[in-house]
Design an enzyme around this catalytic site. Structure first.
Site, mmCIF file in Angstrom:
data_model
loop_
_atom_site.group_PDB
_atom_site.id
_atom_site.type_symbol
_atom_site.label_atom_id
_atom_site.label_comp_id
_atom_site.label_asym_id
_atom_site.label_seq_id
_atom_site.Cartn_x
_atom_site.Cartn_y
_atom_site.Cartn_z
ATOM 1 N N CYS A 41 1.093 -0.856 -0.024
ATOM 2 C CA CYS A 41 0.093 -0.435 -0.230
ATOM 3 C C CYS A 41 0.921 1.193 0.272
ATOM 4 C CB CYS A 41 -0.495 0.122 1.299
ATOM 5 S SG CYS A 41 -2.147 1.748 1.482
ATOM 6 N N CYS A 46 -1.453 2.048 -2.918
ATOM 7 C CA CYS A 46 -2.518 2.749 -2.854
ATOM 8 C C CYS A 46 -1.902 4.073 -2.443
ATOM 9 C CB CYS A 46 -2.892 2.791 -1.712
ATOM 10 S SG CYS A 46 -3.442 0.744 -0.985
ATOM 11 N N LYS A 49 0.077 5.465 -5.565
ATOM 12 C CA LYS A 49 -1.040 5.826 -7.103
ATOM 13 C C LYS A 49 -1.847 6.325 -6.890
ATOM 14 C CE LYS A 49 -4.178 4.324 -6.066
ATOM 15 N NZ LYS A 49 -5.333 2.917 -5.986
ATOM 16 N N TYR A 184 -9.415 -2.706 -10.362
ATOM 17 C CA TYR A 184 -9.268 -1.894 -9.739
ATOM 18 C C TYR A 184 -8.036 -1.291 -10.597
ATOM 19 C CZ TYR A 184 -11.922 -3.076 -5.229
ATOM 20 O OH TYR A 184 -12.847 -3.072 -4.630
ATOM 21 N N GLU A 188 -7.725 2.028 -12.821
ATOM 22 C CA GLU A 188 -7.176 3.338 -11.868
ATOM 23 C C GLU A 188 -6.150 3.919 -12.963
ATOM 24 O OE1 GLU A 188 -6.638 1.885 -8.424
ATOM 25 O OE2 GLU A 188 -8.101 2.798 -7.747
ATOM 26 N N HIS A 441 -26.512 22.475 -0.047
ATOM 27 C CA HIS A 441 -25.909 23.013 -1.770
ATOM 28 C C HIS A 441 -25.333 23.957 -1.014
ATOM 29 C CE1 HIS A 441 -28.219 23.538 -5.117
ATOM 30 N NE2 HIS A 441 -28.152 25.070 -4.735
ATOM 31 N N GLU A 446 -24.863 16.102 -1.950
ATOM 32 C CA GLU A 446 -27.040 16.618 -1.571
ATOM 33 C C GLU A 446 -27.899 15.522 -2.888
ATOM 34 O OE1 GLU A 446 -28.639 20.854 -2.652
ATOM 35 O OE2 GLU A 446 -27.249 20.399 -4.075
HETATM 36 P P1 NDP Z 1 -8.787 -7.145 -10.601
HETATM 37 O O1 NDP Z 1 -8.902 -8.521 -10.103
HETATM 38 O O2 NDP Z 1 -10.144 -5.794 -9.325
HETATM 39 O O3 NDP Z 1 -9.734 -7.290 -11.287
HETATM 40 C C1 NDP Z 1 -8.439 -8.091 -12.473
HETATM 41 C C2 NDP Z 1 -8.415 -7.982 -13.709
HETATM 42 O O4 NDP Z 1 -7.863 -8.791 -14.655
HETATM 43 C C3 NDP Z 1 -10.228 -8.369 -13.954
HETATM 44 O O5 NDP Z 1 -10.971 -7.743 -15.032
HETATM 45 C C4 NDP Z 1 -10.365 -9.647 -14.882
HETATM 46 O O6 NDP Z 1 -11.299 -9.954 -15.841
HETATM 47 C C5 NDP Z 1 -8.642 -9.795 -15.424
HETATM 48 N N1 NDP Z 1 -7.950 -10.524 -15.897
HETATM 49 C C6 NDP Z 1 -8.092 -11.858 -15.420
HETATM 50 N N2 NDP Z 1 -7.117 -12.664 -15.352
HETATM 51 C C7 NDP Z 1 -6.987 -12.730 -16.851
HETATM 52 C C8 NDP Z 1 -6.592 -12.783 -18.254
HETATM 53 N N3 NDP Z 1 -6.038 -14.372 -17.796
HETATM 54 N N4 NDP Z 1 -6.492 -12.673 -18.819
HETATM 55 C C9 NDP Z 1 -7.744 -10.784 -19.107
HETATM 56 N N5 NDP Z 1 -7.928 -10.707 -18.762
HETATM 57 C C10 NDP Z 1 -7.649 -11.239 -17.097
HETATM 58 O O7 NDP Z 1 -7.386 -7.021 -9.513
HETATM 59 P P2 NDP Z 1 -6.389 -6.005 -10.225
HETATM 60 O O8 NDP Z 1 -5.236 -6.813 -10.665
HETATM 61 O O9 NDP Z 1 -7.628 -4.849 -11.282
HETATM 62 O O10 NDP Z 1 -6.144 -5.957 -8.463
HETATM 63 C C11 NDP Z 1 -6.149 -6.831 -7.564
HETATM 64 C C12 NDP Z 1 -6.948 -5.807 -6.260
HETATM 65 O O11 NDP Z 1 -5.864 -5.339 -5.858
HETATM 66 C C13 NDP Z 1 -8.532 -6.325 -6.130
HETATM 67 O O12 NDP Z 1 -9.296 -7.558 -6.147
HETATM 68 C C14 NDP Z 1 -8.188 -4.879 -5.604
HETATM 69 O O13 NDP Z 1 -8.594 -6.022 -4.540
HETATM 70 C C15 NDP Z 1 -7.589 -4.608 -5.636
HETATM 71 N N6 NDP Z 1 -6.993 -2.816 -4.909
HETATM 72 C C16 NDP Z 1 -7.630 -2.177 -4.283
HETATM 73 C C17 NDP Z 1 -7.652 -1.001 -5.126
HETATM 74 C C18 NDP Z 1 -8.694 0.097 -3.823
HETATM 75 O O14 NDP Z 1 -8.969 -0.120 -3.078
HETATM 76 N N7 NDP Z 1 -8.680 1.793 -5.193
HETATM 77 C C19 NDP Z 1 -6.760 -0.221 -6.583
HETATM 78 C C20 NDP Z 1 -6.225 -1.122 -6.563
HETATM 79 C C21 NDP Z 1 -6.423 -2.330 -6.430
HETATM 80 P P3 NDP Z 1 -12.228 -11.189 -15.333
HETATM 81 O O15 NDP Z 1 -13.572 -9.969 -14.907
HETATM 82 O O16 NDP Z 1 -12.975 -11.433 -16.457
HETATM 83 O O17 NDP Z 1 -11.846 -11.823 -14.430
#
Ligand code: NDP
Length: 460
Positions: A41, A46, A49, A184, A188, A441, A446
């Site tokens: 983080c 976080c 980022k 996510y 982002e 407001h 709101e």
């Molecule tokens: P996520 O699980 O959020 O998203 C992963 C993405 O990758 C999905 O769109 C998924 O598709 C896709 N994917 C997975 N495997 C493949 C593949 N083999 N080929 C193509 N696409 C694929 O993971 P992130 O990496 O974005 O983030 C990891 C974690 O970190 C999050 O779950 C979150 O908990 C945490 N995080 C939180 C943040 C916040 O609170 N603001 C910011 C950044 C990270 P599909 O949906 O089809 O499975």
């Protein structure tokens, strides 16, 4: 051999909180970190980022400022100077983590830890301490808080792609970025690179990004992506990456090819448990994660606990902190504090942030008859700037009890607004409470207290 009441493996957000609270309650505590204090983080997640999100917003703000009468113009972004400022801030935060632990009386170790048996840990060399002499530690209670690491799909040429760990230390900002994954991190960083001036292709497997979020919020995001200069490739899967003379060629299944200077895998994260020697301690691993009992973070081995991303339950910093805090209090202090994990708010820090608390319409309609309230509007700030894009708000309300089951928003300050609303949702607020609240407001927030008529009734 040094002996502890509690030994924590991993100096990230959850591990540090657990160690501090245990020590403040009188336990003898040690903690080991292999790479950087504060964990993902603070160092490669976080915090940097969010600094990048701020950096990306400034270009647009200067543009908007002209419409508000300012004689302002942008002459490009200096990536190297921004990264240097960001790194300075991150090392300041590293120092704060170390001093917090030291002040609490925790012993700090740097190195790579692995289990010898269920009560013994060996600490060896690691990236932070390459010449460390191996040493052994014994502890009555051991907490595994080793977090998670990005996952790359095994497609040909995957080695050419970067992951989020790398994105924070690129020497130059790539002009053309192809981001794979619509979760996510994908969303982002699409906002970050587009805001800084890169051309961005976002490739994801579903019809809309952010699987798991409310479907209407996801549809809204799909509509906004082009307004932020992001080219979306829904329902597409990467096939292979090839190096070319000018960069990389990302081939998608079905034949399309995207040319890019940087291919970025944002394809999820997996628990960091390799080389931990969990088998020596007898800790069960299932589907690559350590299963724990939610109520006490206990693994199958008495005295060994796991918190945070390594359990793959929530994968969020505040939930890891809450788990670590609860565990330390339960073991050494006064148990009794409660956290409402079910109403954990979530935010995606896209250029137009999205945030949610509670149930989505899809989740709620399975077991409840629900009233849906929605509002879509042009944020006031955009009237003078002429910027396109709309904000969206949504309430999911139980028809019978009028309890607010979920609140969702995309728009200015969505994360700040939903954090406030999360208190109310956790406290069990009803739609009537929202109705009797006077609006502030003029704000976007709101709108949450002025939505009078349900858009539709669902389920039951
Ligand atoms: P996520 O699980 O959020 O998203 C992963 C993405 O990758 C999905 O769109 C998924 O598709 C896709 N994917 C997975 N495997 C493949 C593949 N083999 N080929 C193509 N696409 C694929 O993971 P992130 O990496 O974005 O983030 C990891 C974690 O970190 C999050 O779950 C979150 O908990 C945490 N995080 C939180 C943040 C916040 O609170 N603001 C910011 C950044 C990270 P599909 O949906 O089809 O499975």
């Amino acid at each position: 051999m040094q002996e502890y009441d509690l030994f924590v493996i991993g100096g990230g957000s959850g591990g540090v909180r657990c160690a501090r609270i245990a020590a403040q309650n009188g336990a003898r505590v040690g903690i080991v970190e292999r790479r950087h204090w504060g964990g993902t983080c603070v160092n490669i997640g976080c915090v940097p980022k969010k600094l990048m999100v701020y950096a990306a917003e400034y270009g647009r703000s200067v543009d908007d400022a002209r419409k508000y009468g300012w004689d302002a113009s942008v002459h490009g972004h200096d990536w190297a100077s921004f990264i240097a400022s960001k790194d300075k801030e991150i090392s300041r935060l590293n120092g704060i983590y170390v001093s917090l632990l030291e002040k609490a009386g925790v012993d700090l170790f740097t190195g790579e830890a692995r289990f010898i048996d269920s009560e013994t840990i060996e600490i060896g060399p690691s990236p932070l301490e390459p010449n460390a002499k191996p040493q052994k530690i014994r502890a009555k209670n051991i907490v595994v808080a080793t977090g998670s690491t990005p996952t790359k799909p095994s497609i040909p040429g995957a080695e050419y792609g970067i992951v989020s760990d790398d994105a924070f230390h690129l020497e130059e900002r790539p002009q053309r970025v192809a981001i794979i994954g619509g979760g996510y991190i994908g969303v982002e960083f699409a906002g970050i690179f587009a805001g800084l001036g890169s051309s961005v292709d976002l490739i994801y497997r579903q019809e809309h990004p952010l699987r798991g979020f409310d479907d209407e919020l996801r549809t809204h995001l799909s509509e906004q992506l082009p307004l932020y200069g992001i080219k979306a490739h829904p329902q597409k899967t990467p096939e292979k990456i090839e190096k070319t003379e000018t960069g990389y060629a990302l081939h998608l299944e079905g034949g399309a090819v995207i040319e890019a200077d940087c291919v970025f895998f944002a394809t999820g994260r997996h628990p960091r448990i390799e080389n931990l020697g969990l088998e020596k301690a007898g800790v069960v691993v299932k589907d690559g994660r350590i299963p724990v009992r939610i109520i006490n973070s206990a693994t199958n081995v008495p005295g060994i606990y796991a918190i945070g991303d390594v359990t793959a339950m929530y994968n969020l910093t505040p939930t890891a902190i809450a788990e670590g805090h609860l565990l330390a209090e339960r073991l050494f202090g006064q148990a009794g504090r409660e956290w409402s994990f079910a109403t954990t708010p979530k935010a995606v820090f896209f250029s137009q942030p999205l945030a949610s608390v509670g149930l989505t319409e899809e989740e709620a309609s399975k077991n409840h008859k629900i009233d849906i309230y929605t509002s879509s509007f042009r944020p006031m700030h955009q009237t003078l700037s002429g910027r396109e894009g709309r904000a969206f708000m949504k309430l999911v309300v139980d028809s019978e009890s009028q309890v607010v089951l979920g609140a969702h928003m995309a728009g200015p300050e969505a994360a700040e607004i939903i954090q406030g609303l999360a208190i109310a949702v956790t406290a069990g607020l009803t739609k009537r409470d929202l109705d009797r609240t006077i609006g502030l407001h003029p704000t976007s927030a709101e709108e949450f207290v002025t939505m009078r008529t349900p858009t539709r009734h669902v389920g039951g």
